[in-house]
Design an enzyme around this catalytic site. Structure first.
Site, short mmCIF file in Angstrom:
data_model
loop_
_atom_site.label_atom_id
_atom_site.label_comp_id
_atom_site.label_asym_id
_atom_site.label_seq_id
_atom_site.Cartn_x
_atom_site.Cartn_y
_atom_site.Cartn_z
N LYS A 1 73.98 55.22 13.77
CA LYS A 1 74.92 54.61 12.81
C LYS A 1 74.17 53.74 11.80
O LYS A 1 74.39 53.87 10.59
CB LYS A 1 75.99 53.78 13.55
CG LYS A 1 76.82 54.63 14.52
CD LYS A 1 77.87 53.83 15.25
CE LYS A 1 77.33 52.91 16.31
NZ LYS A 1 76.63 53.58 17.43
N THR A 2 73.30 52.87 12.29
CA THR A 2 72.53 52.01 11.39
C THR A 2 71.63 52.86 10.50
O THR A 2 71.52 52.61 9.29
CB THR A 2 71.64 51.04 12.22
OG1 THR A 2 72.45 50.48 13.26
CG2 THR A 2 71.07 49.94 11.38
N ASP B 1 77.32 45.50 12.05
CA ASP B 1 77.27 46.18 13.34
C ASP B 1 78.26 45.50 14.29
O ASP B 1 78.59 44.33 14.11
CB ASP B 1 75.84 46.08 13.89
CG ASP B 1 75.53 47.19 14.87
OD1 ASP B 1 76.42 48.03 15.11
OD2 ASP B 1 74.42 47.21 15.42
N THR C 1 80.97 50.54 18.64
CA THR C 1 80.94 51.42 19.80
C THR C 1 82.36 51.56 20.36
O THR C 1 82.60 52.38 21.22
CB THR C 1 80.04 50.83 20.89
OG1 THR C 1 80.39 49.45 21.06
CG2 THR C 1 78.59 50.92 20.52
N ARG D 1 67.92 57.44 20.27
CA ARG D 1 67.17 56.23 20.65
C ARG D 1 66.48 56.42 21.99
O ARG D 1 65.33 56.02 22.19
CB ARG D 1 68.09 55.01 20.69
CG ARG D 1 67.32 53.75 21.13
CD ARG D 1 68.15 52.50 21.12
NE ARG D 1 68.49 52.09 19.78
CZ ARG D 1 69.68 51.63 19.42
NH1 ARG D 1 70.65 51.54 20.31
NH2 ARG D 1 69.91 51.27 18.19
P1 ADP Z 1 72.99 53.01 16.29
O1 ADP Z 1 73.08 52.15 15.05
O2 ADP Z 1 74.05 54.07 16.36
O3 ADP Z 1 72.91 52.21 17.57
P2 ADP Z 1 70.37 53.63 15.26
O4 ADP Z 1 70.73 54.05 13.87
O5 ADP Z 1 69.78 52.27 15.41
O6 ADP Z 1 71.62 53.80 16.22
O7 ADP Z 1 69.36 54.76 15.83
C1 ADP Z 1 68.50 54.52 16.91
C2 ADP Z 1 67.15 55.20 16.67
O8 ADP Z 1 67.33 56.60 16.83
C3 ADP Z 1 66.58 54.99 15.27
O9 ADP Z 1 65.44 54.20 15.29
C4 ADP Z 1 66.23 56.35 14.75
O10 ADP Z 1 64.84 56.48 14.66
C5 ADP Z 1 66.72 57.33 15.76
N1 ADP Z 1 67.72 58.23 15.17
C6 ADP Z 1 69.05 58.01 15.15
N2 ADP Z 1 69.69 59.03 14.56
C7 ADP Z 1 68.74 59.92 14.21
C8 ADP Z 1 68.78 61.20 13.56
N3 ADP Z 1 69.94 61.75 13.21
N4 ADP Z 1 67.60 61.83 13.33
C9 ADP Z 1 66.43 61.27 13.72
N5 ADP Z 1 66.34 60.06 14.34
C10 ADP Z 1 67.47 59.39 14.59
#
Ligand code: ADP
Length: 354
Positions: free
Chosen positions: A82-83, A127, A176, A235
């Protein structure tokens, strides 16, 4: 991307504070590591293809109209991107993004300060937006809808309301728990998208991309072996490739193949479903201590010495999706698949044992 300083403590706001059991140093280390491998464009953002297509069109239309994007809400379990997606959108729009999280916006001046610091077209990423308090939400409503702040000055009879215009910005919220967002807040998002767990093939691509950045040699079957145990989550895949590469370096010549990946994951106690000790502990507690459930999450958390939010946000989404756990109005239940996976007899036989 910028991380907002919390002016109360003068410390950086811990934007990844999703798992309260992780130590701050670990979070800082993780954040640096994550930032170094975070995709910056749609091309390097793997999977979520339907969502990416929809977003590309929305971005193109906003650019043609020369207007900021509608406010967006992304929901789904932690670590699904998401981030990262918010950063990709900012990159694609050619605008700055400011990143914060709801727990850092406790006092009215936190949210007012951040809104007033925004420039036209910029993106504000919040977030864990379901954790915003009522006051912060009330401040956000007119800001999101008509781009102004309502501020009151003076006391009792001399109280005056000031209307302060804000630049047009885009709010991207991530959660979430979409169900815990208040109705009025949810209604103010023009676009709402759910992020899905990733397939093994997609995760293998994530692993190969990360291995490339970290200069780790990995075969296709090695990447797939790690992907299989990554719980559908990039992640986790990124964490595992590092751990597996450490093992390959110490025990072999550093290159990762299927055999080495499987050995390393066994050593790490990650089983073939991708469950770790905490996940197995949760299912085992339900089966052994509560006859398979139903049992309330707080009771389970106390029994395991874990934080209930960690269990809910980090462990449960995948256990539910994998069909190992069931959520009922009376609490959590272990499914027959959980009994089988952990090597127990079926639920009825098991109950007769206790
Ligand atoms: P969330 O915000 O949903 O908790 P993040 O955006 O922080 O998740 O993603 C976690 C890690 O996973 C990031 O550091 C990124 O490198 C990796 N990641 C997430 N989505 C992808 C994607 N679609 N392709 C490649 N790497 C991804």
């Amino acid at each position: 991307m910028s991380i907002i300083a919390d002016d109360n403590t003068n410390k950086k706001v811990d934007i990844n504070a999703k798992n309260p059991v992780i130590k701050p140093e670990a979070v800082e280390y993780d954040r640096n590591f994550e930032n170094s491998i975070r995709p910056k464009s749609f091309d390097s953002y793997i999977g979520q293809s339907a969502l990416k297509e929809a977003l590309k069109i929305t971005i193109e239309a906003a650019k043609k109209r020369e207007k900021p994007l509608d406010h967006l809400l992304f929901y789904g379990p932690p670590g699904l991107g998401k981030t990262t997606l918010a950063g990709v959108i900012a990159e694609q729009m050619g605008v700055e993004i400011k990143i914060t999280s709801a727990p850092a916006l406790e006092r009215p001046r936190d949210i007012i300060g951040i809104l007033m610091s925004l420039k036209g077209g910029e993106i504000l990423f919040i977030d864990e937006i379901h954790r915003l308090n009522k006051v912060a939400e009330e401040i956000l409503y007119p800001a999101m809808e008509d781009f102004y702040l309502d501020m009151t000055t003076g006391k009792s009879q001399t109280v005056k309301t000031l209307r302060i215009p804000l630049p047009k910005f885009t709010l991207i919220g991530a959660t979430t728990k979409a169900g815990e967002l208040s109705g009025p807040l949810r209604d103010r998002f023009g676009i709402i998208h759910r992020l899905e767990f990733y397939t093994e093939e997609e995760l293998a691509q994530v692993i190969k991309r990360t291995a490339g950045i970290l200069e780790i040699e990995i075969s296709d079957d090695g990447a797939l072996a790690i992907a299989r145990r990554s719980r559908g989550t990039p992640r986790i895949a990124n964490r595992l490739i590092k751990r597996v590469s450490d093992y390959a370096l110490v025990k072999y010549d550093g290159a990762v193949n299927e055999k080495i990946a499987n050995k390393a994951l066994d050593v790490l106690s990650i089983d073939e479903y991708g469950l770790d000790n905490t996940d197995r502990g949760l299912l085992t507690a339900i089966i052994e201590k509560y006859n398979g459930g139903p049992v309330g999450i707080e009771t389970l958390a106390a029994a395991l010495g874990e934080d209930s939010r960690t269990l809910e946000d980090v462990c449960e989404p995948f256990l539910l999706q994998a069909g190992l756990l069931q959520r009922t109005p009376r609490g959590r239940k272990a499914t027959p698949a959980a009994y089988r996976h952990l090597g127990y007899r079926n639920a009825v036989e098991q109950q007769n044992l206790f």
